[in-house]
Enzyme design. Structure first.
Site, PDB file in Angstrom:
ATOM      1  N   ILE A 136       0.837  -1.207   0.000  1.00 19.01           N
ATOM      2  CA  ILE A 136       0.000   0.000   0.000  1.00 19.01           C
ATOM      3  C   ILE A 136       0.871   1.256   0.000  1.00 19.01           C
ATOM      4  CG2 ILE A 136      -1.755   1.301   1.299  1.00 19.01           C
ATOM      5  CD1 ILE A 136      -2.803  -1.467   2.306  1.00 19.01           C
ATOM      6  N   THR A 186      -4.357   5.431   7.768  1.00 20.04           N
ATOM      7  CA  THR A 186      -5.378   4.523   7.217  1.00 20.04           C
ATOM      8  C   THR A 186      -5.056   3.091   7.631  1.00 20.04           C
ATOM      9  OG1 THR A 186      -4.096   4.451   5.175  1.00 20.04           O
ATOM     10  CG2 THR A 186      -5.995   5.929   5.186  1.00 20.04           C
ATOM     11  N   GLU A 188     -13.836   2.283  17.438  1.00 19.34           N
ATOM     12  CA  GLU A 188     -14.606   2.237  16.196  1.00 19.34           C
ATOM     13  C   GLU A 188     -15.881   1.451  16.451  1.00 19.34           C
ATOM     14  OE1 GLU A 188     -12.245   0.797  12.925  1.00 19.34           O
ATOM     15  OE2 GLU A 188     -10.646   2.230  13.309  1.00 19.34           O
ATOM     16  N   HIS A 199     -13.471   4.093   8.749  1.00 22.27           N
ATOM     17  CA  HIS A 199     -12.680   2.894   8.406  1.00 22.27           C
ATOM     18  C   HIS A 199     -13.144   2.306   7.064  1.00 22.27           C
ATOM     19  CE1 HIS A 199     -10.103  -0.608  10.137  1.00 22.27           C
ATOM     20  NE2 HIS A 199     -10.007  -0.531   8.813  1.00 22.27           N
TER      21      HIS A 199
HETATM   22  C1  DGY Z   1      -8.101  -4.544   6.315  1.00 22.76           C
HETATM   23  O1  DGY Z   1      -8.269  -5.233   5.297  1.00 22.76           O
HETATM   24  O2  DGY Z   1      -7.312  -4.851   7.216  1.00 22.76           O
HETATM   25  C2  DGY Z   1      -8.942  -3.336   6.443  1.00 22.76           C
HETATM   26  O3  DGY Z   1      -8.543  -2.502   7.456  1.00 22.76           O
HETATM   27  C3  DGY Z   1     -10.367  -3.785   6.677  1.00 22.76           C
HETATM   28  O4  DGY Z   1     -11.169  -3.173   5.768  1.00 22.76           O
END
Ligand code: DGY
Length: 326
Positions: free
Chosen positions: A158, A235, A266, A285
């Protein structure tokens, strides 16, 4: 016990098609996707469960695992697996499967979207217009991204996608990561140590899994090291940041703002201290919450479960070294 009809438990919203696919070969029992679903599973059902498909909102610890003596795998519909006690699963001989690689673009879109949103005050300006302030004054000037530095903590799949987006906007990209990095990372970003990253980044985006090593990795000391007026984007998981320390840094104006898709609590209650801050943009989230990613995550989680039910190696198991890191 082993003569009983084996079954597959689904505590995740995987949709009718995926359920029908699984039901072609197995007895499938749906439980509500709520945190207590597994702990309150009837013992007769728990004994027959071979695989559980679940989401990160379900905590799977040693006590829960003990209720499922015939379990061979847990298939998390997520790339993260901090909801599962990996050591307890390893002791119980339960494989932990997840969905890496299929949500990178969606999470990177949101992380970089938050960078852009904070830099240009997109949410703030929306409030400015709706509240009638535009009738009385000009909107405050914001910040251009070109020439600014984006710091990335965790240059995995990511992180690399976020770096690519930033480079397209003319940003300089730095990253810190303790692991060996693929050559691709070096082609778009320069590796620095954590201290340098904190001091040089105008925007800092976090992309690490939650482990004991990363828990609270951004605390009061790290927040003090950050460039005055920098922005923090998270994120990954709320617990990688010391949230009260972040709230203090934002309230005192040491940080210009934060973009948060995750939090300690959350869902975030509407009276939470973070929501009283005008310089914070929050999301519920939703990093992976696009149709493309969610369909691919469900497909992968279902395939992991099908393979595990058939006694074959799943597509993606949590790497063995993660057990010792948790
Ligand atoms: C993950 O895939 O770990 C995300 O945070 C959940 O949507």
């Amino acid at each position: 016990m082993m003569d009983e009809q084996p079954c597959l438990i689904v505590c995740a919203p995987i949709g009718r098609r995926a359920l029908a696919l699984l039901r072609q070969d197995w007895e499938v029992v749906e439980l509500p996707a709520d945190p207590q679903a597994l702990a309150s599973c009837p013992p007769e059902l728990a004994r027959r469960a071979r695989v559980i498909i679940c989401t990160i909102t379900l905590r799977v610890d040693a006590a829960v695992l003990a209720m499922f003596p015939g379990l061979s795998a847990i298939s998390n519909v997520a790339v993260g697996y901090d909801n599962i006690d990996l050591a307890a699963a390893a002791r119980a001989g339960v494989a932990v499967c997840h969905t890496p690689g299929v949500l990178d673009q969606s999470v990177a879109d949101l992380a970089f979207g938050l960078v852009l949103c904070l830099a240009r005050g997109i949410v703030r300006h929306d409030r400015f217009v709706r509240s009638g302030q535009w009738l009385r004054q000009a909107a405050p000037l914001m910040t251009e991204l070109a020439g600014k530095t984006l710091g990335i903590i965790g240059m995995g799949r990511i992180g690399i996608q976020v770096a690519r987006r930033a480079a397209t906007f003319g940003m300089d990209v730095l990253y810190a990561d303790a692991r060996e990095m693929p050559a691709e990372a070096g082609a778009i970003a320069a590796r620095v140590d954590m201290d340098t990253l904190l001091q040089q980044a105008d925007f800092l985006s976090i992309h690490v899994p939650l482990t004991p090593q990363t828990k609270m990795m951004i605390g009061p000391r790290e927040l003090r090291r950050m460039k005055p007026g920098a922005y923090l984007i998270n994120t990954s998981r709320g617990e990688v940041i010391d949230e009260p320390a972040l709230i203090a840094a934002l309230s005192e104006g040491r940080l210009a703002g934060a973009g948060l898709d995750v939090a300690w609590q959350e869902p975030l209650p509407p009276d939470h201290a973070l929501l009283a801050l005008d310089n914070v943009v929050v999301q519920p989230h939703v990093g992976s919450a696009t149709r493309e990613s969610r369909h691919a995550m469900i497909a992968m989680a279902v395939e992991n479960a099908r393979l595990a039910m058939a006694g074959r190696p799943p597509l993606a198991m949590v790497p063995a070294q993660a057990v010792s890191q948790q």
